[in-house]
Design an enzyme around this catalytic site. Sequence first.
Site, PDB file in Angstrom:
ATOM      1  N   ASN A 145       0.977  -1.598   0.420  1.00 20.56           N
ATOM      2  CA  ASN A 145       0.114   0.049   0.235  1.00 20.56           C
ATOM      3  C   ASN A 145       0.593   1.202   0.276  1.00 20.56           C
ATOM      4  OD1 ASN A 145      -2.108   1.867   0.892  1.00 20.56           O
ATOM      5  ND2 ASN A 145      -2.563   1.527   2.523  1.00 20.56           N
ATOM      6  N   LYS A 181       0.330   4.406  -0.298  1.00 22.50           N
ATOM      7  CA  LYS A 181      -0.921   5.842   0.688  1.00 22.50           C
ATOM      8  C   LYS A 181      -0.814   6.893  -0.533  1.00 22.50           C
ATOM      9  CE  LYS A 181       0.134   3.591   4.428  1.00 22.50           C
ATOM     10  NZ  LYS A 181       0.147   3.271   6.333  1.00 22.50           N
ATOM     11  N   HIS A 232      -9.313   1.505   5.529  1.00 18.61           N
ATOM     12  CA  HIS A 232      -8.511   0.937   6.412  1.00 18.61           C
ATOM     13  C   HIS A 232      -8.478   2.363   6.908  1.00 18.61           C
ATOM     14  CE1 HIS A 232      -4.360   2.455   6.694  1.00 18.61           C
ATOM     15  NE2 HIS A 232      -3.820   1.452   6.001  1.00 18.61           N
ATOM     16  N   GLU A 279      -6.671   4.134   8.275  1.00 20.38           N
ATOM     17  CA  GLU A 279      -6.344   5.951   7.789  1.00 20.38           C
ATOM     18  C   GLU A 279      -7.663   6.412   7.316  1.00 20.38           C
ATOM     19  OE1 GLU A 279      -2.914   5.635   5.733  1.00 20.38           O
ATOM     20  OE2 GLU A 279      -1.834   4.813   7.517  1.00 20.38           O
TER      21      GLU A 279
HETATM   22  P1  PGA Z   1       2.680   0.158   6.993  1.00 26.18           P
HETATM   23  O1  PGA Z   1       1.314   0.537   7.257  1.00 26.18           O
HETATM   24  O2  PGA Z   1       3.313  -0.942   7.335  1.00 26.18           O
HETATM   25  O3  PGA Z   1       3.589   1.730   6.588  1.00 26.18           O
HETATM   26  O4  PGA Z   1       2.640   0.211   8.854  1.00 26.18           O
HETATM   27  C1  PGA Z   1       0.234  -0.362   7.383  1.00 26.18           C
HETATM   28  C2  PGA Z   1      -0.414  -0.214   6.084  1.00 26.18           C
HETATM   29  O5  PGA Z   1      -1.212   0.629   7.098  1.00 26.18           O
HETATM   30  O6  PGA Z   1      -1.994  -0.895   5.897  1.00 26.18           O
END
Ligand code: PGA
Length: 270
Positions: free
Chosen positions: A9, A11, A104, A106
């Site tokens: 991901n 982002k 997710h 976020e």
């Molecule tokens: P991270 O993110 O590996 O940076 O902790 C995981 C995610 O948001 O799926």
Amino acid sequence: MRKPLVAGNWKMNSPDESCTKLLQKMLEKTHVIESMLKTMPNAEVDIALFPPSVYLKDTQEILSGSNLQWGSQNVSAYNEGAYTGEISAAMIKSFGCTYVLIGHSERRCLYEKLELDQHILDKIVAEKYCRSVKNGLTPIICIGESSDDYTSGKTEEIIARLLDILIEERGVKELAKTVLAYEPVWAIGTGESATPEWAQEVHSFIRQRIAKHDPETAESIRILYGGSVKEGNAPAIFAGPDVDGGLIGGASLDVEEFIHICFAAALKTG
Ligand code: PGA
């Protein structure tokens, strides 16, 4: 045996190099992993990338014909219409996507600022799940507890609540068309991953909860772990018998590190 999956991901990050360069580098490196896996008869892994949506067309152009899959980081709960800024499941599908990320944390946080209650948020996740499956996409549905819920011992309650809504919405058999991702919110982007024991315990709880409805679906569904997975901790986390790979954020922007994580997942079956 379930085939492991590692999903990267990206982002809203802008990699040091452009997204297209990163896609090309990933493609080159997966050729390396494929030839390594050929020497281990049972080792296998699905690898999927989730770039920002504006790069889905580039992703399709670069990765088509390869063994890499890709998906969108979000999908609208609606079919079409006056929903400014939203992207429908059909549109996502038209870019050759196999997967879509749903729920997710976020994104849930954005809604939480509107003070919607958790039940409504779970319902939105369920609507996105329905929309995705109807359009031939495989949703990767994220489930996980906040830091407060973790410390007050509410992990199972939070997870059971969403699972029950998903099962209620389309029946347990349909759940087999999804991938679940256990993502403790306190572990995402913090560098503080769950211990392998904790991840396994929660994954086993998820599988048992589904098994109460249908043991076959419980056995076949892939459950990924997400939250600060790195090259160093991936082998131990993936060793859990109910952990079927990972949803990787930060570490998926580093090609070498991501490939090592994919290799660790492939060894589960090797
Ligand atoms: P991270 O993110 O590996 O940076 O902790 C995981 C995610 O948001 O799926």
